[in-house]
Design a protein around this motif. Structure first.
Motif, mmCIF file in Angstrom:
data_model
loop_
_atom_site.group_PDB
_atom_site.id
_atom_site.type_symbol
_atom_site.label_atom_id
_atom_site.label_comp_id
_atom_site.label_asym_id
_atom_site.label_seq_id
_atom_site.Cartn_x
_atom_site.Cartn_y
_atom_site.Cartn_z
ATOM 1 N N LYS A 55 0.840 -1.198 0.000
ATOM 2 C CA LYS A 55 0.000 0.000 0.000
ATOM 3 C C LYS A 55 0.873 1.245 0.000
ATOM 4 C CE LYS A 55 -3.594 -1.650 3.211
ATOM 5 N NZ LYS A 55 -4.290 -1.251 4.439
ATOM 6 N N SER A 56 0.275 2.332 -0.448
ATOM 7 C CA SER A 56 0.814 3.670 -0.231
ATOM 8 C C SER A 56 -0.320 4.477 0.387
ATOM 9 C CB SER A 56 1.286 4.308 -1.544
ATOM 10 O OG SER A 56 0.179 4.692 -2.341
ATOM 11 N N LYS A 57 -0.087 5.755 0.580
ATOM 12 C CA LYS A 57 -1.146 6.611 1.117
ATOM 13 C C LYS A 57 -2.366 6.617 0.186
ATOM 14 C CE LYS A 57 -2.088 11.446 2.147
ATOM 15 N NZ LYS A 57 -1.568 12.803 2.035
ATOM 16 N N ASP A 58 -2.096 6.553 -1.128
ATOM 17 C CA ASP A 58 -3.163 6.689 -2.116
ATOM 18 C C ASP A 58 -3.581 5.384 -2.797
ATOM 19 O OD1 ASP A 58 -3.170 9.504 -1.753
ATOM 20 O OD2 ASP A 58 -1.438 9.666 -3.083
ATOM 21 N N ASP A 59 -2.735 4.372 -2.745
ATOM 22 C CA ASP A 59 -2.995 3.151 -3.510
ATOM 23 C C ASP A 59 -2.895 1.908 -2.635
ATOM 24 O OD1 ASP A 59 -3.184 4.298 -6.230
ATOM 25 O OD2 ASP A 59 -1.094 4.856 -5.861
ATOM 26 N N ASP A 60 -3.870 1.021 -2.785
ATOM 27 C CA ASP A 60 -3.837 -0.286 -2.149
ATOM 28 C C ASP A 60 -3.728 -1.304 -3.285
ATOM 29 O OD1 ASP A 60 -4.379 -2.757 -0.974
ATOM 30 O OD2 ASP A 60 -5.869 -1.925 0.401
ATOM 31 N N LEU A 61 -2.597 -1.998 -3.361
ATOM 32 C CA LEU A 61 -2.349 -2.909 -4.477
ATOM 33 C C LEU A 61 -2.961 -4.291 -4.254
ATOM 34 C CD1 LEU A 61 1.343 -1.902 -5.225
ATOM 35 C CD2 LEU A 61 -0.779 -0.951 -6.172
ATOM 36 N N GLY A 62 -3.576 -4.496 -3.107
ATOM 37 C CA GLY A 62 -4.253 -5.767 -2.845
ATOM 38 C C GLY A 62 -3.299 -6.863 -2.404
#
Length: 137
Positions: A55-62
């Protein structure tokens, strides 16, 4: 000869500028690729599959399962303000705890191709040496 329409001329200039800036963006903000290779060995000297969740602050890659010896990769562009941070949790059946690493920190990592090797003790980034898990829960 018809006079040049001022709006058409301005629009054409704007399109040229936008095309130039988008082409140049890759020079000033290149694509970062993170690859994660699983070399986790469990008791009995056998490799195991791991589950990774980045994850990042803006993206959850699953959630992704990486078999022993295989890779998982993802790509992105750095934040213009210098704050890109991706962190990942790692789990495997023989150890139910979550193991955490900052897999990419724009302020600390200097790589466009960030190649991680994950083992049961932590991870190794490119030729920068290896480190222990940031935390285990």
């Amino acid at each position: 000869m018809a006079p040049t329409n001022s709006t058409t001329l301005k629009f054409s200039i704007l399109l040229i500028i936008l095309a130039f800036e988008s082409r140049e963006a890759n020079i000033f903000n290149p694509t970062i690729t993170v690859s994660i290779k699983n070399v986790v060995v469990v008791p009995g000297d056998r490799g195991t599959s791991i589950t990774v969740h980045c994850k990042s602050k803006d993206d959850d890659l699953g959630f992704h399962t990486i078999r022993f010896g295989d890779l998982y990769s993802f790509s992105f562009h750095d934040n213009a303000f210098g704050g890109t941070l991706f962190f990942c949790s790692f789990t495997w059946p023989e150890d139910p705890r979550r193991h955490y690493l900052d897999i990419y920190n724009q302020r600390e990592d200097n790589c466009q191709k960030c190649n991680w090797i994950i083992n049961q003790n932590g991870g190794c980034l490119n030729s920068h040496g290896c480190g222990d898990w940031k935390s285990i829960e």
